[in-house]
Design an enzyme around this catalytic site. Structure first.
Site, PDB file in Angstrom:
ATOM      1  N   THR A 176       0.866  -1.175   0.000  1.00 33.69           N
ATOM      2  CA  THR A 176       0.000   0.000   0.000  1.00 33.69           C
ATOM      3  C   THR A 176       0.903   1.226   0.000  1.00 33.69           C
ATOM      4  O   THR A 176       2.076   1.126   0.327  1.00 33.69           O
ATOM      5  CB  THR A 176      -0.882   0.015   1.285  1.00 33.69           C
ATOM      6  OG1 THR A 176      -1.582  -1.216   1.404  1.00 33.69           O
ATOM      7  CG2 THR A 176      -1.908   1.142   1.269  1.00 33.69           C
ATOM      8  N   ARG A 204     -12.820  -7.943  -3.490  1.00 32.99           N
ATOM      9  CA  ARG A 204     -12.308  -7.766  -2.127  1.00 32.99           C
ATOM     10  C   ARG A 204     -11.961  -6.300  -1.882  1.00 32.99           C
ATOM     11  O   ARG A 204     -11.330  -5.653  -2.696  1.00 32.99           O
ATOM     12  CB  ARG A 204     -11.077  -8.630  -1.915  1.00 32.99           C
ATOM     13  CG  ARG A 204     -10.426  -8.492  -0.522  1.00 32.99           C
ATOM     14  CD  ARG A 204      -9.290  -7.509  -0.498  1.00 32.99           C
ATOM     15  NE  ARG A 204      -8.579  -7.499   0.782  1.00 32.99           N
ATOM     16  CZ  ARG A 204      -7.586  -6.668   1.072  1.00 32.99           C
ATOM     17  NH1 ARG A 204      -7.178  -5.795   0.164  1.00 32.99           N
ATOM     18  NH2 ARG A 204      -7.003  -6.707   2.262  1.00 32.99           N
ATOM     19  N   GLY A 206     -10.172  -3.882   1.038  1.00 33.52           N
ATOM     20  CA  GLY A 206      -9.378  -3.885   2.257  1.00 33.52           C
ATOM     21  C   GLY A 206      -9.613  -2.653   3.104  1.00 33.52           C
ATOM     22  O   GLY A 206     -10.650  -1.992   3.024  1.00 33.52           O
ATOM     23  N   ASP A 207      -8.620  -2.320   3.904  1.00 32.60           N
ATOM     24  CA  ASP A 207      -8.769  -1.213   4.850  1.00 32.60           C
ATOM     25  C   ASP A 207      -8.462   0.147   4.257  1.00 32.60           C
ATOM     26  O   ASP A 207      -8.895   1.168   4.797  1.00 32.60           O
ATOM     27  CB  ASP A 207      -7.846  -1.436   6.045  1.00 32.60           C
ATOM     28  CG  ASP A 207      -6.372  -1.373   5.638  1.00 32.60           C
ATOM     29  OD1 ASP A 207      -5.981  -2.148   4.748  1.00 32.60           O
ATOM     30  OD2 ASP A 207      -5.625  -0.558   6.195  1.00 32.60           O
ATOM     31  N   THR A 227      -0.695   0.049   6.484  1.00 33.72           N
ATOM     32  CA  THR A 227      -0.366  -0.895   5.424  1.00 33.72           C
ATOM     33  C   THR A 227      -0.197  -2.277   6.034  1.00 33.72           C
ATOM     34  O   THR A 227       0.267  -2.411   7.159  1.00 33.72           O
ATOM     35  CB  THR A 227       0.933  -0.500   4.693  1.00 33.72           C
ATOM     36  OG1 THR A 227       1.296  -1.531   3.775  1.00 33.72           O
ATOM     37  CG2 THR A 227       2.085  -0.280   5.653  1.00 33.72           C
ATOM     38  N   GLY A 230      -5.053  -5.936   5.569  1.00 31.44           N
ATOM     39  CA  GLY A 230      -6.130  -4.971   5.715  1.00 31.44           C
ATOM     40  C   GLY A 230      -7.334  -5.441   6.488  1.00 31.44           C
ATOM     41  O   GLY A 230      -8.007  -4.646   7.154  1.00 31.44           O
TER      42      GLY A 230
END
Length: 314
Positions: A176, A204, A206-207, A227, A230
């Site tokens: 990330t 998908r 992630g965060d 990073t 996530g």
């Protein structure tokens, strides 16, 4: 006017030192510096933290050395789905896009979503359409593909076939980019952008596009960009948790961020890292993997970049 500070990351779990030549490591450090210089030029001229984190991330989105924009990871179906978010610590507003396939710089789209205020998060083709209608550059999905990511996807497919996915290196899995900043007016901001992880399931998220998880900023407290794995950043609301520990427990930025990344995540083999800056310009950049692309500029204007345990003064 108060102090200014800037920190960036280009993802934790960077490749083992022998995976790249010294020339390639040097090229990555050059782009880390370019990112810092872009953000610092804004801050040192009295500009906003929000503008600084955006331009810093754009430099890394356009670099092939990081997992965001050009050079992003490929999903299980062999194409790119990009996520990004940005948060303004002054107004406590944010914007994000997830699953974008065509926005050249997803962080620009996140900023557009935030400024228009019609939503916080837009996903999929709707995010692409929104960005295009807003005048942002859109590109074919193939624009983001690099040979390194094609090889990484193939490696993950082989791990999957052999049942050894859990043993894959961090570099074969995720990465990330992100930036945090404090401007002279005392305002904080954070921005994060990613291609997710190699061989991720289609759809998908992630965060990185989740405010409070991979990205968070609150004036008077701190700004955070994360990073790593996530899903755990989402489940633990890591960005908000770091800020809460600083605000409510009175912990230092280093204590609060290390409590999560080192004390809580590392014993559970949750690969993670973050960069954060507080209201006084203090910077933290903990990670628990083999390495983390990172860099920062202190309030005194001193530049530093690192990949593994060694940090270079520039």
């Amino acid at each position: 006017m108060g102090p200014v500070a800037l920190a960036i990351h280009g993802g934790c779990g960077v490749m083992a030192k022998l995976d790249l030549s010294e020339e390639e490591w040097a090229a990555a450090r050059v782009d880390l510096r370019r990112s810092l210089e872009a953000g610092w030029a804004i801050l040192s001229a009295g500009g906003s933290a929000l503008d600084a984190v955006q331009v810093a991330v754009i430099v890394m989105e356009d670099s092939p050395h990081f997992n965001a924009g050009y050079g992003a990871a490929l999903n299980a179906a062999g194409y790119h789905e990009l996520d990004a978010s940005i948060m303004d610590g002054q107004t406590q507003t944010g914007g994000a896009v997830a699953g974008s396939r065509h926005i050249r710089n997803p962080i620009r789209a996140a900023r557009l979503v935030m400024e228009r205020g019609e939503a916080v998060l837009l996903a999929g083709h709707a995010a692409d359409d929104y960005a295009k209608a807003g005048g942002l550059e859109v590109v074919p999905n193939s624009h983001f593909t690099t040979e390194r990511r094609v090889k990484a996807l193939a490696a993950m497919k082989e791990h999957e076939k052999q049942g050894t996915a859990a043993k894959a290196s961090e570099s074969e899995k995720h990465g990330t980019v992100g930036a945090v900043a404090l401007d002279a007016a005392g305002h904080l901001a954070a921005a994060t952008s990613t291609g997710g992880y190699n061989n991720k399931p289609e759809g998908r998220v992630g965060d990185s596009p989740i405010i409070g998880a991979g990205t968070y900023a609150r004036d008077g407290v701190c700004a955070v960009s994360g990073t790593g794995k996530g899903e755990f950043f989402i489940l633990h609301a890591v960005g908000h948790e770091v800020a809460s520990r600083v605000a409510y427990l009175g912990e230092s930025l280093e204590q609060a961020s290390s409590k999560i990344i080192i004390d809580e995540f590392q014993p559970r083999s949750i690969g993670a890292g973050l960069v954060a800056v507080d209201a006084k310009g203090n910077i933290a950049a903990p990670y628990n993997t083999d390495g983390m692309f990172r860099g920062w500029v202190t309030p005194e204007g001193k530049f530093f970049v690192g990949t593994h345990d060694q940090v270079f003064a520039l």
